[in-house]
Scaffold this motif. Structure first.
Motif, short mmCIF file in Angstrom:
data_model
loop_
_atom_site.label_atom_id
_atom_site.label_comp_id
_atom_site.label_asym_id
_atom_site.label_seq_id
_atom_site.Cartn_x
_atom_site.Cartn_y
_atom_site.Cartn_z
N ASP A 112 4.37 -35.06 -38.21
CA ASP A 112 4.58 -33.78 -38.87
C ASP A 112 5.01 -33.96 -40.32
OD1 ASP A 112 3.93 -32.41 -36.59
OD2 ASP A 112 5.99 -32.29 -35.89
N ALA A 113 5.80 -34.99 -40.57
CA ALA A 113 6.32 -35.22 -41.91
C ALA A 113 5.71 -36.50 -42.48
CB ALA A 113 7.83 -35.34 -41.87
N GLN A 114 5.59 -36.53 -43.79
CA GLN A 114 5.10 -37.73 -44.44
C GLN A 114 6.28 -38.57 -44.88
OE1 GLN A 114 2.60 -36.48 -47.61
NE2 GLN A 114 0.96 -35.83 -46.28
N GLY A 115 6.02 -39.85 -45.11
CA GLY A 115 7.05 -40.73 -45.60
C GLY A 115 7.16 -41.97 -44.74
N PHE A 116 8.20 -42.71 -44.95
CA PHE A 116 8.42 -43.94 -44.24
C PHE A 116 9.23 -43.70 -42.97
CE2 PHE A 116 7.72 -45.32 -48.58
CZ PHE A 116 6.80 -46.33 -48.39
N VAL A 117 8.99 -44.52 -41.99
CA VAL A 117 9.74 -44.48 -40.75
C VAL A 117 10.55 -45.77 -40.68
CG1 VAL A 117 9.59 -44.45 -38.23
CG2 VAL A 117 7.96 -43.14 -39.60
N PRO A 118 11.86 -45.69 -40.56
CA PRO A 118 12.65 -46.91 -40.47
C PRO A 118 12.38 -47.62 -39.15
CG PRO A 118 14.05 -44.99 -40.24
CD PRO A 118 12.68 -44.49 -40.56
N VAL A 119 12.23 -48.93 -39.22
CA VAL A 119 11.99 -49.73 -38.02
C VAL A 119 12.97 -50.90 -37.98
CG1 VAL A 119 9.54 -49.15 -37.86
CG2 VAL A 119 10.25 -51.17 -39.13
N ARG A 120 13.19 -51.41 -36.78
CA ARG A 120 14.01 -52.59 -36.59
C ARG A 120 13.14 -53.62 -35.86
NH1 ARG A 120 19.11 -50.97 -33.79
NH2 ARG A 120 17.49 -50.05 -32.57
N MET A 121 13.05 -54.82 -36.42
CA MET A 121 12.22 -55.87 -35.84
C MET A 121 13.11 -57.00 -35.36
SD MET A 121 9.16 -55.80 -38.68
CE MET A 121 8.28 -57.15 -37.97
N ASN A 122 12.90 -57.43 -34.11
CA ASN A 122 13.66 -58.53 -33.52
C ASN A 122 12.69 -59.47 -32.83
OD1 ASN A 122 16.31 -57.44 -34.08
ND2 ASN A 122 15.87 -55.94 -32.46
N ASN A 123 12.95 -60.75 -32.90
CA ASN A 123 12.17 -61.75 -32.19
C ASN A 123 13.01 -62.21 -31.01
OD1 ASN A 123 10.62 -63.81 -31.25
ND2 ASN A 123 10.32 -64.79 -33.22
N LEU A 124 12.65 -61.75 -29.82
CA LEU A 124 13.38 -62.11 -28.61
C LEU A 124 12.48 -62.86 -27.66
CD1 LEU A 124 15.14 -58.68 -27.99
CD2 LEU A 124 16.16 -60.72 -29.00
N ASN A 125 12.84 -64.08 -27.35
CA ASN A 125 12.10 -64.89 -26.37
C ASN A 125 10.62 -65.00 -26.69
OD1 ASN A 125 14.49 -65.22 -24.87
ND2 ASN A 125 14.11 -63.30 -23.77
N GLY A 126 10.29 -65.17 -27.97
CA GLY A 126 8.91 -65.35 -28.37
C GLY A 126 8.11 -64.07 -28.48
N LYS A 127 8.73 -62.94 -28.31
CA LYS A 127 8.04 -61.65 -28.44
C LYS A 127 8.66 -60.87 -29.58
CE LYS A 127 6.53 -61.13 -23.70
NZ LYS A 127 6.48 -60.25 -22.55
N LEU A 128 7.82 -60.24 -30.34
CA LEU A 128 8.29 -59.42 -31.45
C LEU A 128 8.51 -58.00 -30.93
CD1 LEU A 128 8.86 -59.15 -34.46
CD2 LEU A 128 6.47 -58.57 -34.78
N ASN A 129 9.71 -57.51 -31.03
CA ASN A 129 10.04 -56.15 -30.63
C ASN A 129 10.22 -55.30 -31.88
OD1 ASN A 129 10.17 -56.56 -27.79
ND2 ASN A 129 12.12 -57.61 -28.09
N ILE A 130 9.47 -54.23 -31.96
CA ILE A 130 9.57 -53.30 -33.08
C ILE A 130 10.10 -51.98 -32.51
CG2 ILE A 130 8.35 -52.10 -34.92
CD1 ILE A 130 6.22 -54.34 -34.72
N THR A 131 11.21 -51.53 -33.03
CA THR A 131 11.84 -50.32 -32.52
C THR A 131 11.89 -49.25 -33.62
OG1 THR A 131 13.24 -51.70 -31.14
CG2 THR A 131 13.88 -49.41 -31.37
N THR A 132 11.44 -48.04 -33.28
CA THR A 132 11.59 -46.90 -34.17
C THR A 132 12.54 -45.93 -33.49
OG1 THR A 132 9.77 -45.64 -33.21
CG2 THR A 132 9.21 -47.15 -35.00
#
Length: 84
Positions: A51-71
């Motif tokens: 609905d809105a334009q702009g950036f979405v803050p994300v958090r990236m973590n590398n846990l046990n060989g997998k990249l987790n991206i959280t919004t």
């Protein structure tokens, strides 16, 4: 029309639906740019678009060989490696 808003396009979209014409014929008859019609129609009808334009803050973590991206709304889990 320059700088059209989604609300303004809604009226054009309703006029097109009532006309019974194809998008091409409607645009030829009214002078509305066909490419812009499809652009605005996609914005109006695609629920996946934000609905809105702009950036979405994300958090990236590398846990046990997998990249987790959280919004704020959902989490995407992807294997790290050649996919990135």
């Amino acid at each position: 029309m320059k700088n059209m808003t989604l609300e303004q396009f809604k009226q054009t979209y309703e006029d097109w639906k009532l006309s019974g014409l194809s998008v091409r014929d409607y645009c030829n008859n009214t002078g509305f740019d066909e490419g812009k019609f499809y652009y605005w129609r996609r914005k109006l009808t695609d629920p996946a678009l934000p609905d809105a334009q702009g950036f979405v803050p994300v958090r990236m973590n590398n846990l046990n060989g997998k990249l987790n991206i959280t919004t704020a709304s959902k989490e995407i889990e992807t294997k790290s490696g050649s996919e990135w």
